[in-house]
Design a protein around this motif. Sequence first.
Motif, mmCIF file in Angstrom:
data_model
loop_
_atom_site.group_PDB
_atom_site.id
_atom_site.type_symbol
_atom_site.label_atom_id
_atom_site.label_comp_id
_atom_site.label_asym_id
_atom_site.label_seq_id
_atom_site.Cartn_x
_atom_site.Cartn_y
_atom_site.Cartn_z
ATOM 1 N N ALA A 194 0.838 -1.193 0.000
ATOM 2 C CA ALA A 194 0.000 0.000 0.000
ATOM 3 C C ALA A 194 0.871 1.241 0.000
ATOM 4 C CB ALA A 194 -0.900 0.010 1.228
ATOM 5 N N ILE A 195 0.268 2.339 -0.403
ATOM 6 C CA ILE A 195 0.900 3.644 -0.304
ATOM 7 C C ILE A 195 0.153 4.414 0.766
ATOM 8 C CG2 ILE A 195 1.375 5.821 -1.495
ATOM 9 C CD1 ILE A 195 1.501 4.159 -4.097
ATOM 10 N N GLY A 196 0.905 4.997 1.695
ATOM 11 C CA GLY A 196 0.324 5.801 2.774
ATOM 12 C C GLY A 196 0.638 7.265 2.527
ATOM 13 N N PRO A 197 -0.256 7.974 1.844
ATOM 14 C CA PRO A 197 0.037 9.377 1.560
ATOM 15 C C PRO A 197 -0.149 10.249 2.790
ATOM 16 C CG PRO A 197 -2.134 8.832 0.743
ATOM 17 C CD PRO A 197 -1.535 7.554 1.278
ATOM 18 N N GLY A 198 0.640 11.309 2.834
ATOM 19 C CA GLY A 198 0.451 12.322 3.869
ATOM 20 C C GLY A 198 -0.632 13.288 3.424
ATOM 21 N N TYR A 199 -0.601 14.465 3.996
ATOM 22 C CA TYR A 199 -1.567 15.495 3.622
ATOM 23 C C TYR A 199 -1.205 16.028 2.241
ATOM 24 C CZ TYR A 199 -3.419 15.347 8.296
ATOM 25 O OH TYR A 199 -4.008 14.932 9.457
ATOM 26 N N MET A 200 -2.113 15.819 1.286
ATOM 27 C CA MET A 200 -1.891 16.191 -0.102
ATOM 28 C C MET A 200 -2.794 17.355 -0.500
ATOM 29 S SD MET A 200 0.327 14.158 -1.564
ATOM 30 C CE MET A 200 1.327 12.930 -0.735
ATOM 31 N N LYS A 201 -2.263 18.221 -1.356
ATOM 32 C CA LYS A 201 -3.050 19.323 -1.914
ATOM 33 C C LYS A 201 -3.989 18.764 -2.969
ATOM 34 C CE LYS A 201 0.665 22.688 -1.919
ATOM 35 N NZ LYS A 201 1.384 23.615 -2.796
ATOM 36 N N THR A 202 -5.250 18.726 -2.665
ATOM 37 C CA THR A 202 -6.259 18.278 -3.630
ATOM 38 C C THR A 202 -7.487 19.157 -3.467
ATOM 39 O OG1 THR A 202 -7.386 16.721 -2.150
ATOM 40 C CG2 THR A 202 -5.468 15.875 -3.380
ATOM 41 N N ASP A 203 -8.417 19.015 -4.385
ATOM 42 C CA ASP A 203 -9.677 19.747 -4.257
ATOM 43 C C ASP A 203 -10.395 19.356 -2.973
ATOM 44 O OD1 ASP A 203 -9.173 20.977 -6.689
ATOM 45 O OD2 ASP A 203 -10.500 19.649 -7.835
ATOM 46 N N MET A 204 -10.275 18.090 -2.577
ATOM 47 C CA MET A 204 -10.975 17.622 -1.377
ATOM 48 C C MET A 204 -10.368 18.172 -0.090
ATOM 49 S SD MET A 204 -11.959 13.685 -2.296
ATOM 50 C CE MET A 204 -12.860 13.491 -0.778
ATOM 51 N N THR A 205 -9.094 18.567 -0.124
ATOM 52 C CA THR A 205 -8.461 19.109 1.090
ATOM 53 C C THR A 205 -8.357 20.630 1.059
ATOM 54 O OG1 THR A 205 -6.207 18.892 0.205
ATOM 55 C CG2 THR A 205 -7.105 17.007 1.463
ATOM 56 N N GLN A 206 -8.931 21.263 0.045
ATOM 57 C CA GLN A 206 -8.811 22.716 -0.093
ATOM 58 C C GLN A 206 -9.340 23.452 1.133
ATOM 59 O OE1 GLN A 206 -7.191 24.288 -2.809
ATOM 60 N NE2 GLN A 206 -7.169 25.831 -1.200
ATOM 61 N N VAL A 207 -10.451 22.990 1.683
ATOM 62 C CA VAL A 207 -11.008 23.644 2.879
ATOM 63 C C VAL A 207 -10.004 23.601 4.021
ATOM 64 C CG1 VAL A 207 -12.837 23.500 4.623
ATOM 65 C CG2 VAL A 207 -13.401 23.201 2.220
ATOM 66 N N LEU A 208 -9.302 22.475 4.178
ATOM 67 C CA LEU A 208 -8.292 22.354 5.226
ATOM 68 C C LEU A 208 -7.079 23.228 4.933
ATOM 69 C CD1 LEU A 208 -8.438 18.485 5.730
ATOM 70 C CD2 LEU A 208 -9.479 20.259 7.164
ATOM 71 N N GLN A 209 -6.703 23.319 3.670
ATOM 72 C CA GLN A 209 -5.581 24.184 3.288
ATOM 73 C C GLN A 209 -5.901 25.646 3.562
ATOM 74 O OE1 GLN A 209 -3.946 23.256 -0.743
ATOM 75 N NE2 GLN A 209 -5.435 21.582 -0.650
ATOM 76 N N ASP A 210 -7.169 26.016 3.388
ATOM 77 C CA ASP A 210 -7.597 27.399 3.584
ATOM 78 C C ASP A 210 -7.797 27.761 5.047
ATOM 79 O OD1 ASP A 210 -7.556 27.715 0.837
ATOM 80 O OD2 ASP A 210 -9.730 27.405 0.598
ATOM 81 N N ASP A 211 -7.798 26.772 5.921
ATOM 82 C CA ASP A 211 -7.950 27.008 7.364
ATOM 83 C C ASP A 211 -6.563 27.309 7.934
ATOM 84 O OD1 ASP A 211 -8.023 26.714 10.154
ATOM 85 O OD2 ASP A 211 -9.540 25.146 10.065
ATOM 86 N N PRO A 212 -6.308 28.556 8.340
ATOM 87 C CA PRO A 212 -4.962 28.917 8.800
ATOM 88 C C PRO A 212 -4.453 28.049 9.954
ATOM 89 C CG PRO A 212 -6.292 30.891 8.499
ATOM 90 C CD PRO A 212 -7.213 29.709 8.345
ATOM 91 N N ALA A 213 -5.326 27.675 10.866
ATOM 92 C CA ALA A 213 -4.889 26.854 12.000
ATOM 93 C C ALA A 213 -4.480 25.453 11.540
ATOM 94 C CB ALA A 213 -5.997 26.770 13.051
ATOM 95 N N PHE A 214 -5.308 24.838 10.706
ATOM 96 C CA PHE A 214 -4.987 23.484 10.252
ATOM 97 C C PHE A 214 -3.790 23.496 9.316
ATOM 98 C CE2 PHE A 214 -5.345 19.459 8.063
ATOM 99 C CZ PHE A 214 -5.649 18.602 9.103
ATOM 100 N N ASP A 215 -3.746 24.457 8.409
ATOM 101 C CA ASP A 215 -2.611 24.573 7.502
ATOM 102 C C ASP A 215 -1.314 24.760 8.296
ATOM 103 O OD1 ASP A 215 -1.400 25.013 4.795
ATOM 104 O OD2 ASP A 215 -1.017 27.000 5.655
#
Length: 81
Positions: free
Chosen positions: A12-33
């Motif tokens: 298996a491949i275990g990806p970390g936090y990736m920039k995708t459309d599905m994670t955009q909300v998390l990327q835009d959250d200054p605390a989570f980012d």
Amino acid sequence: AEWAGANVQANAIGPGYMKTDMTQVLQDDPAFDGWVRGRTPAGRWGDPEELQGAVVFLASPASDYVNGQILYVDGGMTAVL
């Protein structure tokens, strides 16, 4: 392990936090980012294209004797947990 003798590998491949459309909300959250950037030794989110090397390796004969492994592509996050 059960299928290894039949030349079947299960990895298996275990990806970390990736920039995708599905994670955009998390990327835009200054605390989570900030948490992702601060917690990941690479100091950034991953790009999905960075998974390609792991995919090619696991799909190639170079991994014929690799079985039951998770290949983490996570900027080093797993190493410091």
